[in-house]
Design an enzyme around this catalytic site. Structure first.
Site, mmCIF file in Angstrom:
data_model
loop_
_atom_site.group_PDB
_atom_site.id
_atom_site.type_symbol
_atom_site.label_atom_id
_atom_site.label_comp_id
_atom_site.label_asym_id
_atom_site.label_seq_id
_atom_site.Cartn_x
_atom_site.Cartn_y
_atom_site.Cartn_z
ATOM 1 N N CYS A 66 -3.424 14.379 5.653
ATOM 2 C CA CYS A 66 -3.242 15.473 6.601
ATOM 3 C C CYS A 66 -3.678 16.786 5.947
ATOM 4 C CB CYS A 66 -1.817 15.639 7.082
ATOM 5 S SG CYS A 66 -1.191 14.219 7.968
ATOM 6 N N ARG A 69 -9.037 14.868 4.469
ATOM 7 C CA ARG A 69 -7.640 14.540 4.173
ATOM 8 C C ARG A 69 -7.014 13.661 5.257
ATOM 9 N NH1 ARG A 69 -5.603 18.104 0.269
ATOM 10 N NH2 ARG A 69 -3.516 17.479 0.886
ATOM 11 N N TRP A 77 -3.539 12.224 9.316
ATOM 12 C CA TRP A 77 -3.620 10.843 8.852
ATOM 13 C C TRP A 77 -2.261 10.247 9.230
ATOM 14 C CZ3 TRP A 77 -1.169 7.366 5.554
ATOM 15 C CH2 TRP A 77 -1.909 6.235 5.192
ATOM 16 N N ASN A 84 2.234 18.617 6.605
ATOM 17 C CA ASN A 84 1.658 17.551 5.785
ATOM 18 C C ASN A 84 2.768 17.039 4.880
ATOM 19 O OD1 ASN A 84 0.150 15.907 4.060
ATOM 20 N ND2 ASN A 84 -0.439 17.635 2.757
ATOM 21 N N GLY A 85 3.010 15.734 4.915
ATOM 22 C CA GLY A 85 4.064 15.161 4.074
ATOM 23 C C GLY A 85 4.878 14.176 4.897
ATOM 24 N N GLU A 131 -13.851 -0.889 -10.470
ATOM 25 C CA GLU A 131 -14.234 0.334 -9.778
ATOM 26 C C GLU A 131 -15.408 0.094 -8.818
ATOM 27 O OE1 GLU A 131 -12.963 2.958 -9.095
ATOM 28 O OE2 GLU A 131 -14.528 4.419 -8.681
ATOM 29 N N LYS A 142 -15.241 0.678 -4.796
ATOM 30 C CA LYS A 142 -16.193 1.601 -4.159
ATOM 31 C C LYS A 142 -16.822 0.925 -2.954
ATOM 32 C CE LYS A 142 -15.542 4.461 -5.323
ATOM 33 N NZ LYS A 142 -14.629 5.298 -6.028
ATOM 34 N N GLU A 150 -14.166 0.106 0.014
ATOM 35 C CA GLU A 150 -13.545 1.212 0.743
ATOM 36 C C GLU A 150 -14.503 1.907 1.699
ATOM 37 O OE1 GLU A 150 -11.990 4.615 -1.433
ATOM 38 O OE2 GLU A 150 -13.468 4.326 -2.996
ATOM 39 N N HIS A 172 -10.774 -20.216 -13.275
ATOM 40 C CA HIS A 172 -9.366 -20.599 -13.098
ATOM 41 C C HIS A 172 -8.947 -20.562 -11.634
ATOM 42 C CE1 HIS A 172 -8.817 -20.892 -17.367
ATOM 43 N NE2 HIS A 172 -9.395 -19.705 -17.511
ATOM 44 N N LYS A 189 -8.400 11.313 1.589
ATOM 45 C CA LYS A 189 -8.750 11.668 0.219
ATOM 46 C C LYS A 189 -7.536 11.789 -0.690
ATOM 47 C CE LYS A 189 -11.550 13.161 -3.018
ATOM 48 N NZ LYS A 189 -12.349 12.108 -3.673
HETATM 49 O O1 M6R Z 1 -6.454 12.017 -6.342
HETATM 50 P P1 M6R Z 1 -6.210 10.793 -7.158
HETATM 51 O O2 M6R Z 1 -7.207 10.623 -8.247
HETATM 52 O O3 M6R Z 1 -4.805 10.695 -7.677
HETATM 53 O O4 M6R Z 1 -6.411 9.591 -6.147
HETATM 54 C C1 M6R Z 1 -6.133 8.276 -6.528
HETATM 55 C C2 M6R Z 1 -6.694 7.303 -5.527
HETATM 56 O O5 M6R Z 1 -6.114 7.493 -4.278
HETATM 57 C C3 M6R Z 1 -8.225 7.426 -5.399
HETATM 58 O O6 M6R Z 1 -8.859 7.245 -6.619
HETATM 59 C C4 M6R Z 1 -8.750 6.396 -4.390
HETATM 60 O O7 M6R Z 1 -8.603 5.110 -4.901
HETATM 61 C C5 M6R Z 1 -10.194 6.699 -4.041
HETATM 62 N N1 M6R Z 1 -10.375 6.614 -2.624
HETATM 63 C C6 M6R Z 1 -11.162 5.770 -4.630
HETATM 64 O O8 M6R Z 1 -12.473 6.117 -4.324
#
Ligand code: M6R
Length: 627
Positions: free
Chosen positions: A2, A27, A87, A113-114, A500, A504, A507, A523, A622
């Protein structure tokens, strides 16, 4: 999670709020809305005074839908208002659940937001007094309680209201009885105030404000701000006015714009050499000795008081990609400092009752500095006596403030939901920290110390060369984009990169993808390998190259297609894989910074080819400020 914003001044608030929401959209983007104190001339059709001067516009979906509605309402005018992009946490994305929320008497509007944890209890209580709720949100209790508490003094009513809330909030509130005034308050969710001339703002973060002002006040937890066009007053939780510093931001507007790129993600991928340079260079000291030789060292001015000799273990915690950076950090620190290091996702650590004490150094990693699970985990670790060192990108964020020590990554603003330069600069800081700490602990030879620093200094240029793979990676994406299920495999550092690379891809492209330690496939998971499956094999960690080759042969024997990433100069990989991407050679401990780059590009082009909304992937946001 948000985004909220507000404006009060002499200009029309609508376009300013919508522009702020557009920039905050990363956000959350399932609905958006604005509320404005309408101008005096705004009256009801029969000429009588309107029941409320607060006007609202809401739209399900992206901010662009709200903009369309706004453009169709020429009378939606006013110079003070608040806005929100959502969100969803409580209730489906809908116009009714979209913020702002209005009190039953129509006198107050709030954006939030929260998460209000005790909303059900407050809601039940207010319902007993006959107050009707319109939405399913937790937020609506704030505004209904505020109206209930209001006895002629806005600030007093707000302070009484927030004293009752548990959970997290950053809120902006307007009332029809206080033209030109916005109240803002925060607890465990980000909120900054933008200071202008004859106009003032608030927002969840600087990206919403940077085109209007670069002077900001950071509101701290428990504080309340009264914002009018000419003045910003801040009060502590007792209501006493306090002095706050104005911080000057040096981001330029281009940082918050796409600058000609189709997506923020591509812009940020391409910015990595510059981001790495900004993160690395200020921390490398180069001295010319009397004999004419140069002496290189790593200097972290920001952690001068951190005594590494005090610790007998290191615990790294973070979420998502930041956790993956932590997995890399674990190997580098353990290898160079000869100290026990663990890495764990923050959402697990916070509830696990981990064994730690004042001899434990906890490293928390976060791009945003606002991730709820990471904050909770770090609080738990501090409670147990550990020293907390944060690696954070957003200056002045909650994690930066809560930590005992903080090292900033200087990646600049990262807007795309999928982190790229955030991750690589985190790994760079972890590598520099490990080298610095090994120097302090005397667990590294002078030669190795200098050689690693030289390799670190070369990272920006090597990242640039890895970016030259752009066209080739696009071809790979064109070839493999319709694979519905993919595997990323690797060993040691390559495995951390596999985690990672896989995240990527999934997502932003929504393809099923899993990362496996290459030796672990046999395994169980190898059962999923069938003709045509794509396996991305990461082969830059040369010590274990032959082992990974065996695993490549195992999946190929079962019909998989293999796309390998290896170091330039590795010729034998061409005999093993169907396709190969060669990245510049670097020290084994620094491999992830370079090796991830083609995988970021691959995820980008696969998502693009599949028609996905790259900067705003579905269900994500984000900054994950909820549990
Ligand atoms: O702001 P942060 O680095 O704490 O965020 C952590 C994760 O939410 C963030 O890395 C998330 O996994 C990303 N969308 C990955 O691209």
């Amino acid at each position: 999670m948000c985004g909220i914003t507000g404006y009060t001044g002499i200009n029309q608030a609508g376009p300013i709020l919508l522009e702020g929401l557009r920039r905050l959209e990363y956000r959350g983007y399932d609905s958006a809305g604005i509320a404005i104190q309408s101008e005096k001339s705004a009256e009801t059709e029969n000429g009588s005074a309107p029941a409320s001067s607060i006007k609202m516009l809401k739209a399900t979906g992206k901010v662009s839908h709200l903009v369309e509605k706004f453009e169709a309402e020429p009378d939606f005018k006013g110079v003070c208002g608040i806005g929100h992009t959502r969100w969803a946490t409580h209730g489906i994305p809908s116009d009714t659940n979209a913020h702002p929320h209005l009190s039953a008497d129509g006198k107050f509007a709030v954006v939030h937001n929260g998460i209000i944890e005790n909303f059900a209890e407050i809601r039940a209580e207010l319902q007993k007094y006959g107050i009707e709720f319109k939405s399913e949100t937790d937020t609506e209790v704030i505004v209904q309680l505020l109206a209930y508490n209001y006895k002629g003094n806005f600030k007093k009513a707000l302070m009484k209201t927030i004293a009752r809330l548990t959970g997290s909030y950053a809120i902006g509130v307007i009332s029809d009885e206080y033209p030109g005034t916005i109240f803002a308050a925060k607890q465990a969710s980000p909120l900054i105030i933008g200071v202008g001339i004859g106009e003032n703002y608030f927002a969840s973060d600087i990206t919403a404000l940077v085109s209007n002002t670069k002077n900001v006040i950071d509101l701290d937890d428990g504080e309340v701000a009264e914002i009018t066009p000419d003045e910003v007053k801040v009060f502590d939780h007792t209501g006493k006015e306090i002095d706050k510093e104005i911080r000057h931001i040096n981001w330029d507007i281009a940082s918050a714009e796409k600058s000609g790129y189709e997506h923020f993600m591509m812009k940020e991928i391409m910015e990595q050499p510059q981001a790495l340079k900004a993160t690395i260079e200020p921390r490398i000291k180069c001295e010319t000795l009397n004999c004419g030789d140069t002496d290189l060292s790593i200097v972290f001015d920001e952690i001068k008081g951190l005594d590494m000799k005090k610790f007998n273990r290191v615990h790294i915690t973070a979420c998502g990609s930041a956790y993956h950076a932590g997995c890399v950090g674990r190997s580098i620190i353990e290898s160079l400092c000869k100290i026990q290091v663990e890495a764990e996702v923050a959402s697990e650590l916070r509830y696990r009752d981990p064994v730690m004490d004042d001899k434990t150094l906890v490293i928390v990693i976060s791009q945003s500095g606002e991730t709820a699970d990471t904050i909770a985990a770090m609080k738990e670790c501090k409670y147990k006596g550990a020293t907390v060192l944060a690696i954070v990108n957003v200056v002045g964020s909650s994690i930066a403030k809560l930590a005992d020590h903080c090292i900033y990554t200087w990646a600049g603003p990262e807007i795309a939901v999928a982190t790229t330069k955030g991750y690589t600069t985190q790994v760079a800081v972890l590598a520099m920290f490990a080298v610095w700490a090994a120097g302090e602990l005397k667990t590294i030879s002078h030669g190795a110390y200098t050689s690693l620093i030289l390799d670190i200094m070369h990272l920006p240029e090597r990242a640039q060369r890895a970016l030259d793979l752009n066209t080739k990676v696009k071809k790979m994406a064109d070839k493999y984009y319709d694979n519905q299920s993919l595997f990323f495999i690797g060993r040691n550092m390559d495995y951390a990169v596999a985690l990672e690379g896989s995240l990527k891809l999934k997502e932003i492209s929504y393809l099923h993808s899993e990362a496996y330690a290459a030796g672990e496939l046999k395994h169980g998971t190898i059962a999923l390998i069938e003709p045509g499956r794509l396996v991305v094999a990461l082969c830059c960690y040369e010590k274990l190259f032959e082992k990974t080759v065996s695993n490549i042969q195992q999946v190929k024997a079962r019909g998989a297609e293999v796309l390998a990433v290896a170091h330039e100069g590795n010729r034998s990989i061409f005999q093993e894989a169907d396709d190969v991407l060669l990245v510049p050679q670097t020290d084994a401990l620094l491999v992830p910074v370079i090796e991830i780059i083609p995988l970021q590009l691959f995820a980008y082009y696969v998502a693009k080819k599949n028609g996905c909304d790259i900067d705003k992937p579905k269900n994500l946001a984000k900054s994950v400020t909820v549990e």
